[in-house]
Design a protein around this motif. Structure first.
Motif, PDB file in Angstrom:
ATOM      1  N   THR A   1      67.868 -11.411 -22.069  1.00 17.01           N
ATOM      2  CA  THR A   1      68.873 -11.045 -20.800  1.00 17.01           C
ATOM      3  C   THR A   1      69.913 -10.083 -21.340  1.00 17.01           C
ATOM      4  OG1 THR A   1      69.939 -13.114 -21.333  1.00 17.01           O
ATOM      5  CG2 THR A   1      68.074 -12.993 -19.498  1.00 17.01           C
ATOM      6  N   LEU A   2      70.612 -10.210 -22.308  1.00 17.42           N
ATOM      7  CA  LEU A   2      71.835  -9.087 -22.732  1.00 17.42           C
ATOM      8  C   LEU A   2      70.981  -7.818 -22.751  1.00 17.42           C
ATOM      9  CD1 LEU A   2      73.734 -11.020 -25.286  1.00 17.42           C
ATOM     10  CD2 LEU A   2      74.674 -10.262 -23.095  1.00 17.42           C
ATOM     11  N   ARG A   3      69.835  -7.618 -23.257  1.00 17.56           N
ATOM     12  CA  ARG A   3      69.442  -6.368 -23.589  1.00 17.56           C
ATOM     13  C   ARG A   3      69.027  -5.749 -22.142  1.00 17.56           C
ATOM     14  NH1 ARG A   3      65.013  -6.837 -28.700  1.00 17.56           N
ATOM     15  NH2 ARG A   3      66.943  -6.625 -30.264  1.00 17.56           N
ATOM     16  N   ARG A   4      68.663  -6.734 -21.059  1.00 18.44           N
ATOM     17  CA  ARG A   4      68.420  -6.173 -19.785  1.00 18.44           C
ATOM     18  C   ARG A   4      69.838  -6.114 -18.909  1.00 18.44           C
ATOM     19  NH1 ARG A   4      63.781  -6.429 -17.655  1.00 18.44           N
ATOM     20  NH2 ARG A   4      64.533  -6.955 -15.683  1.00 18.44           N
ATOM     21  N   HIS A   5      70.937  -6.102 -19.640  1.00 17.99           N
ATOM     22  CA  HIS A   5      72.363  -6.009 -19.128  1.00 17.99           C
ATOM     23  C   HIS A   5      72.451  -7.085 -17.774  1.00 17.99           C
ATOM     24  CE1 HIS A   5      72.777  -2.620 -21.350  1.00 17.99           C
ATOM     25  NE2 HIS A   5      71.473  -2.262 -20.997  1.00 17.99           N
ATOM     26  N   GLU A   6      72.018  -8.362 -18.124  1.00 21.15           N
ATOM     27  CA  GLU A   6      72.300  -9.511 -17.244  1.00 21.15           C
ATOM     28  C   GLU A   6      73.022 -10.388 -17.750  1.00 21.15           C
ATOM     29  OE1 GLU A   6      68.187 -10.553 -16.668  1.00 21.15           O
ATOM     30  OE2 GLU A   6      67.598  -9.039 -15.404  1.00 21.15           O
ATOM     31  N   PRO A   7      74.475 -10.274 -17.871  1.00 25.24           N
ATOM     32  CA  PRO A   7      75.411 -10.979 -18.310  1.00 25.24           C
ATOM     33  C   PRO A   7      75.491 -12.596 -18.034  1.00 25.24           C
ATOM     34  CG  PRO A   7      76.480  -9.675 -17.346  1.00 25.24           C
ATOM     35  CD  PRO A   7      75.130  -8.939 -17.448  1.00 25.24           C
ATOM     36  N   LEU A   8      75.232 -12.828 -16.613  1.00 23.93           N
ATOM     37  CA  LEU A   8      75.466 -13.855 -16.084  1.00 23.93           C
ATOM     38  C   LEU A   8      74.176 -14.836 -16.520  1.00 23.93           C
ATOM     39  CD1 LEU A   8      76.558 -13.338 -12.487  1.00 23.93           C
ATOM     40  CD2 LEU A   8      77.774 -14.196 -14.531  1.00 23.93           C
ATOM     41  N   HIS A   9      73.010 -14.343 -16.603  1.00 18.64           N
ATOM     42  CA  HIS A   9      71.810 -14.906 -17.127  1.00 18.64           C
ATOM     43  C   HIS A   9      71.872 -15.181 -18.449  1.00 18.64           C
ATOM     44  CE1 HIS A   9      69.830 -13.476 -13.313  1.00 18.64           C
ATOM     45  NE2 HIS A   9      69.672 -14.679 -13.330  1.00 18.64           N
ATOM     46  N   ALA A  10      72.491 -14.524 -19.175  1.00 12.00           N
ATOM     47  CA  ALA A  10      72.620 -14.565 -20.738  1.00 12.00           C
ATOM     48  C   ALA A  10      73.858 -15.803 -20.959  1.00 12.00           C
ATOM     49  CB  ALA A  10      73.249 -13.353 -21.361  1.00 12.00           C
TER      50      ALA A  10
END
Length: 166
Positions: free
Chosen positions: A132-141
């Motif tokens: 999720t961090l690689r996908r730039h989704e910090p809330l899910h990360a």
């Protein structure tokens, strides 16, 4: 009928008394340490139940929902980065991890599998956080890191201070 009793702590404690609600008067000499151990065991069971529920639901969804339906779910864009077979395998591992968190301790057969399952689920959540961090989704990360921390807490508690084997 529940009654309120006054339980005295040892003289080396900062507080001279603790008010407790119980059905019976605790035996003289009940230590504060015993209360802390009971609290830790209770906390570990609560966190274990929460994690087992989360992973059972998440794993079942991956096993029984289609690849396309999972991708359309909120925060499900990561699904498109993986094959349908990988998702089915991941779902099966998550369900097995959820069962491994609870069942061995409940039936008292190989209870060492509880912290082992927690370590396995922590590794899955570490991978999920990286994805999720690689996908730039910090809330899910962040959510994945919370589940990671809870799984590490269960592993630490069941390998260490509240081990079923010691």
């Amino acid at each position: 009928m529940t009654r309120v009793t006054r339980v005295h702590r040892h003289k080396d404690r900062a507080t001279d008394a603790l008010w407790a609600t119980s059905d019976e008067i605790p035996p003289r000499g009940t230590s504060y340490r015993g209360q802390k151990e009971h609290t830790m065991n209770t906390a570990l069971w609560i966190v274990t139940g929460l994690l087992a529920t989360v992973f059972l639901v998440a794993g079942a969804n991956k096993l029984f929902l289609s690849h396309e339906k999972l991708a359309k779910a909120p925060g499900g864009g990561w699904v498109l980065d993986f094959s349908a077979d990988f998702l089915k395998g991941l779902g099966a591992v998550e369900v097995l991890g959820a069962v491994g968190l609870v069942l061995p301790a409940l039936v008292d057969v190989a209870p060492v599998l509880v912290p082992v399952a927690a370590v396995g689920l922590a590794l899955i959540m570490a991978g999920a956080a990286v994805t999720t961090l690689r996908r730039h989704e910090p809330l899910h990360a962040l959510l994945n890191l919370v589940y990671l921390a809870l799984a590490v807490f269960v592993a630490w508690g069941r390998f260490g201070p509240e081990s079923f084997t010691g």
